[in-house]
Structures are given as C-alpha cells and as structure tokens.
Design a protein around this motif. Structure first.
Motif, short mmCIF file in Angstrom:
data_model
loop_
_atom_site.label_atom_id
_atom_site.label_comp_id
_atom_site.label_asym_id
_atom_site.label_seq_id
_atom_site.Cartn_x
_atom_site.Cartn_y
_atom_site.Cartn_z
N ARG A 138 7.41 0.93 19.81
CA ARG A 138 6.15 0.23 19.28
C ARG A 138 6.70 -0.42 17.89
NH1 ARG A 138 0.58 1.87 18.72
NH2 ARG A 138 -0.08 1.31 16.75
N PRO A 139 5.97 -1.70 17.67
CA PRO A 139 6.43 -2.33 16.49
C PRO A 139 5.95 -1.63 15.26
CG PRO A 139 4.32 -3.33 17.52
CD PRO A 139 4.83 -2.14 18.47
N SER A 140 6.54 -1.78 14.12
CA SER A 140 6.04 -1.10 12.85
C SER A 140 4.85 -1.50 12.40
CB SER A 140 7.23 -1.45 11.72
OG SER A 140 7.31 -2.77 11.26
N ASP A 141 4.21 -0.89 11.51
CA ASP A 141 2.84 -1.25 10.92
C ASP A 141 3.16 -2.68 10.12
OD1 ASP A 141 1.64 1.06 11.93
OD2 ASP A 141 1.75 2.05 9.70
N GLU A 142 4.49 -2.95 9.40
CA GLU A 142 4.44 -4.03 8.75
C GLU A 142 4.58 -5.12 9.67
OE1 GLU A 142 5.78 -0.50 6.50
OE2 GLU A 142 6.32 -1.12 8.52
N THR A 143 5.18 -4.91 10.85
CA THR A 143 5.35 -5.96 11.83
C THR A 143 3.95 -6.48 12.41
OG1 THR A 143 7.70 -5.57 12.53
CG2 THR A 143 6.17 -6.85 14.11
N VAL A 144 3.26 -5.52 12.58
CA VAL A 144 1.79 -5.80 13.15
C VAL A 144 1.01 -6.40 12.05
CG1 VAL A 144 -0.42 -4.79 13.97
CG2 VAL A 144 1.51 -3.79 14.67
N GLU A 145 1.03 -6.05 10.72
CA GLU A 145 0.43 -6.77 9.77
C GLU A 145 1.03 -8.20 9.61
OE1 GLU A 145 -1.89 -7.90 6.66
OE2 GLU A 145 -2.11 -6.05 7.64
N ALA A 146 1.95 -8.30 9.88
CA ALA A 146 2.66 -9.91 9.79
C ALA A 146 1.92 -10.66 10.93
CB ALA A 146 4.20 -9.81 9.76
N VAL A 147 1.85 -10.24 11.98
CA VAL A 147 1.44 -10.81 13.32
C VAL A 147 0.16 -11.08 13.02
CG1 VAL A 147 0.78 -10.44 15.77
CG2 VAL A 147 2.92 -9.70 14.89
N TYR A 148 -0.79 -10.21 12.44
CA TYR A 148 -2.33 -10.57 12.07
C TYR A 148 -2.21 -11.79 11.07
CZ TYR A 148 -4.85 -6.94 14.56
OH TYR A 148 -5.40 -6.25 15.67
N ARG A 149 -1.38 -11.51 9.95
CA ARG A 149 -1.35 -12.81 8.80
C ARG A 149 -1.05 -14.12 9.45
NH1 ARG A 149 1.92 -10.09 6.15
NH2 ARG A 149 3.85 -11.37 6.48
N ILE A 150 0.12 -14.07 10.23
CA ILE A 150 0.63 -15.45 10.68
C ILE A 150 -0.38 -15.98 11.91
CG2 ILE A 150 2.64 -16.56 11.64
CD1 ILE A 150 4.43 -14.49 10.02
N ASN A 151 -1.11 -15.20 12.40
CA ASN A 151 -2.14 -15.80 13.21
C ASN A 151 -3.42 -16.31 12.56
OD1 ASN A 151 -1.49 -15.76 16.16
ND2 ASN A 151 -0.80 -13.81 15.68
N THR A 152 -3.19 -16.37 11.38
CA THR A 152 -4.10 -17.51 10.42
C THR A 152 -3.56 -18.51 9.93
OG1 THR A 152 -3.68 -16.29 8.66
CG2 THR A 152 -5.49 -15.21 9.91
N LYS A 153 -4.48 -19.72 9.98
CA LYS A 153 -3.96 -20.95 9.44
C LYS A 153 -3.40 -20.65 7.98
CE LYS A 153 -5.40 -23.21 13.02
NZ LYS A 153 -5.93 -21.96 13.89
N PRO A 154 -3.96 -20.19 6.87
CA PRO A 154 -3.27 -19.88 5.69
C PRO A 154 -2.11 -18.96 5.87
CG PRO A 154 -5.81 -19.35 5.71
CD PRO A 154 -5.37 -19.74 6.88
N GLY A 155 -1.98 -17.88 6.67
CA GLY A 155 -0.95 -17.14 7.03
C GLY A 155 0.46 -17.98 7.49
N PHE A 156 -0.01 -18.84 8.46
CA PHE A 156 1.03 -19.65 8.82
C PHE A 156 1.57 -20.66 7.59
CE2 PHE A 156 2.44 -24.01 10.53
CZ PHE A 156 3.45 -23.83 10.80
N ARG A 157 0.81 -21.32 7.06
CA ARG A 157 1.23 -22.30 5.92
C ARG A 157 1.91 -21.61 4.87
NH1 ARG A 157 -1.76 -26.97 5.53
NH2 ARG A 157 -1.99 -26.92 3.15
N ALA A 158 1.57 -20.48 4.55
CA ALA A 158 2.35 -19.74 3.56
C ALA A 158 3.72 -19.41 3.98
CB ALA A 158 1.64 -18.40 3.28
N ALA A 159 3.85 -18.97 5.22
CA ALA A 159 5.31 -18.78 5.76
C ALA A 159 5.94 -20.12 5.99
CB ALA A 159 5.12 -18.01 6.98
N ALA A 160 5.29 -21.28 6.27
CA ALA A 160 5.96 -22.55 6.36
C ALA A 160 6.50 -22.96 5.06
CB ALA A 160 4.88 -23.39 7.06
N GLY A 161 5.79 -22.74 4.07
CA GLY A 161 5.98 -23.10 2.65
C GLY A 161 7.16 -22.75 2.22
#
Length: 429
Positions: A138-161
């Motif tokens: 099972r992935p960690s809670d932190e990994t799952v939270e990252a998946v939810y965040r990066i699957n948003t447009k602002p989440g991707f843009r923040a990581a890309a930045g």
C-alpha cells in the motif's frame, strides 16, 4: 510493464476522485463505455473488475489476438445507474466477498487500479489485495496525498515551478468575481485565455476565450459556470497559446526510478483528447525538453513514493517553445496501448514501430462483429505474429457510434495509409 510473475486484479475505476471532483454524465459515462479495454492488459489467471458488463465479441477477439482463451480471465461487472466510484458500485452489488474469494484463490495476486484514489485503496485493503508496485502492499498516506494534489492543475503547476518546468502564465480563481477578473486580465494581456477546473481531465470543463469575448464577458462566464455548476469552485485561467503541436510523454515511475515509455503527438479535436501518433514524426529541441521535463518530474514522483504510470502533457508553439500543462498520475488512454504494442510486436520490434490510435464515428455497420469481419476481409486486421495492421480496441458503438482503433506500421506514411483504408471500410467520419 510487460513482464510479471504474478496475477493481477485490474480495477477499472474510470469513475474516481482524481479525474473530476464530482462525476458528471458527459465525462464519466464515456469513460465507463470504454472500460472493457482493460482486457488488453490481461493474462491467464487475471481478474478484471469493470463498471459495465463486457461485450463478448470484443473479449473473444482480444483474448484470441493475445493468444489465450476468454475463460482464462475472470471478469466481474458492477454496473449501476448512478455515477458512483467503482468501489461504491461493488459494495452496492454485494460483490466484496466475491472479490475477496478471488484474491484468496490467486496466490501472489496484485491489485492494479486505473486511478489510485482512496476508495480503490480502501477496497484493496478490505479484500486483502496488495497494491501493485508498493512494498508493504500500500502507498503511504503522504504518497496518496501527493497523487491527489498533483492531479489538479495548481498542484501540477506548483511542482513544475519547483523543478524549473515551463508552464503558461496563469492564475487560480476561487469564485465568480475572481474568475471574471482573471479572464478579463488574461485576455487583455495575451489576446486569449483558457479556463479549466482545478480538477479535470480529458478536456472536461475547458473553455477558450478570445478578445471578441471581452464584450459580454460576464454573460459568457456565467454560461460557462452553468456547465460546471456541479463542481466545487476553483478554476485555472491560463494564457491561450498559439500551438503548432499538442504533445505528451508517457512514463512510469518504477522502484529504480522514472523511465520513458513513449513520446506522442496528441489529436485533440475541440480541445479534447481523441488519440495520438507515436513517435512524433519530427523531433525538435522542444521534444527533447519534454523528455527531460518528464525525467525530472518522474524523479520528483519517485521521491514522493509514487510507483506507476504517469504522463506530462504540453504544447509546442509555432515558434518552437514548449509549455507543459498537466500531469496525469494514473493509467491514461495510451498506457494500455503502449503495453499492447509491446505485447503484439515484442519489445525489440515495438521500439521501431509507428502507431496511431483514435476514435471516429462510422456509418452503415450495425455492430462490432460485423465491423471486425469487414476489417478482416479488407486485409487490414492485425494478425498474431504480424508487424502491421488494425486492432479494434473497444466496442462503444451502442454508446457513441464510434470505432476505437490502434494502427501499427513501420512508418508514419504506413499508418496514415492504413487509416485511410480503414476509414473507407468502416465509413469513418
């Protein structure tokens, strides 16, 4: 992605929490209709769980082309009239015990969801199935939270930045007033804008604006908001770019790190994905940059603990500049195609192959079996051991009247010629 020593339970949660926040009929039902394409991933001993009953002609055709019997794969369907996650559909249908029995009866089985949302992970734990690719199951809670965040447009843009990956100028608006202000300022400054829900996929909720829309902008924005009224507030407003090509790099984050699967040029009529051509016919520094961005982003995902497929989508402008737009941390419309090409051709030949996938409406053919027979009689069908031809990848005729296909050849001209012949055979429009 091709070799494995253990069976899998493919969980076709095309309705999930990652692609849109609230499922809508236009978006979700189209995905449910194509969900039986999961058969192309299966091997003998596998289980596939779907939101719609599989059509037997497609399954007989697919498993025959892959070299095993339809009875070698266990299919479990959990259809529902409501737009709910597949996890909820399974529970409503009373299928949890059935899935638990299938897991217990298949030693070493791994659970592979289409999208790694929390409901799917909860079901995997409930039926005792370890999630494919994760130590400990099972992935960690932190990994799952990252998946939810990066699957948003602002989440991707923040990581890309953080990674120095170039994105179009844009801003997030949280309410109608903010959306109006952002749209007006972006159109005024750049000559055009694109509005997107912060969580959306496959072109859902995308609205293009031009200078002509500045007159009557309030009415235009209100009309747009009515089309996405069932979603929570939150939109990204980006500059509208003059794109020459819409591109993607499909990748996988493995235990060892990120790796590139393929680079392709997408077909996006009316701003929505319909298919792609792989590899890109003409390389360029922008394409090389896309791959480099993908590797950097994949390294970031690997450090976050993510294991599985993802892509980075973007566009190349008429002056050769690359702008990335989003990343989908899930199995995409081309993840299974990449694997299928490798299975049909073998890894070595697949590396040199050109392939094209698309979906187009056709006329005059009443059903999948009749269309398949026409394709075979025309000498277009890919056959086991072959190197080129057409594969009909899904049966959605009853839903949208479209033929969905994969074409393999040794050149871009070759796939174009086969597509032209296919169009004539199935009366594609």
């Amino acid at each position: 992605m091709t070799d494995r020593a253990h069976p899998r339970m493919f969980f076709g949660n095309f309705v999930n929490e990652l692609m849109v926040t609230v499922p809508t009929a236009r978006h979700a039902k189209a995905l449910v209709a194509v969900s039986p394409r999961k058969v192309w991933l299966t091997r003998p001993g596998d289980v596939v769980v779907l939101p719609t009953p599989p059509a037997e002609p497609l399954w007989e055709y697919a498993t025959g082309l892959l070299g095993f019997s339809r009875s070698d794969v266990t299919a479990v369907a959990a259809p529902t009239d409501d737009l709910v996650t597949l996890t909820e559909a399974v529970r409503r249908a009373g299928l949890v015990d059935r899935l638990r029995e299938l897991v217990a009866g298949a030693p070493g089985l791994r659970f592979q969801p289409f999208a790694m949302d929390r409901p799917a992970l909860e079901l995997a734990a409930e039926i005792g199935a370890p999630v494919d690719g994760y130590d400990g199951g099972r992935p960690s809670d932190e990994t799952v939270e990252a998946v939810y965040r990066i699957n948003t447009k602002p989440g991707f843009r923040a990581a890309a930045g953080e990674l120095g990956i170039k994105v179009a100028d844009g801003r997030v608006a949280q309410d109608r007033a903010g959306l109006l202000e952002a749209a007006r300022e972006t159109v005024t400054e750049y000559g055009g804008a694109v509005i997107k829900p912060v969580r959306g996929s496959n072109g859902y909720g995308v609205r293009f604006l031009s200078k002509e829309d500045l007159t009557g902008l309030e009415a235009t924005v209100d009309a747009y908001l009515a089309t996405v009224a069932d979603q929570p507030t939150g939109w990204l407003v980006e500059q509208r770019l003059d794109l020459a090509r819409v591109v993607t790099v499909e990748m996988e984050a493995t235990a060892e790190g990120p790796k590139v699967l393929h680079v392709g040029e997408m077909r996006t009529p009316n701003g929505s994905f319909s298919g792609q051509v792989t590899p890109i016919e003409e390389n360029s520094p922008a394409v090389d940059k896309l791959v480099a961005d993908g590797m950097a982003f994949g390294g970031h995902l690997h450090r976050l603990g993510y294991r599985g497929p993802f892509d980075i989508d973007g566009g190349i402008t008429t002056d050769g500049q690359l702008y990335t737009t989003e990343s989908n941390l899930r199995r995409t419309g081309c993840t299974y195609l990449d694997l299928l090409v490798r299975r049909l051709l073998g890894t070595e030949k697949a590396a040199d192959a050109v392939w094209l996938a698309d979906s187009r409406a056709g006329g005059g053919t009443p059903d999948f079996a009749t269309g398949l027979d026409l394709v075979r009689k025309a000498g277009l069908a890919f056959e086991p051991g072959g190197e080129q031809g057409v594969v009909l990848t899904a049966d959605t005729l009853a839903f949208d009247g479209k033929w969905r296909y994969l074409i393999l050849a040794d050149s871009h001209r070759g796939v174009e010629e086969l597509e032209s012949r296919l169009a004539a055979t199935l009366q594609l429009v």
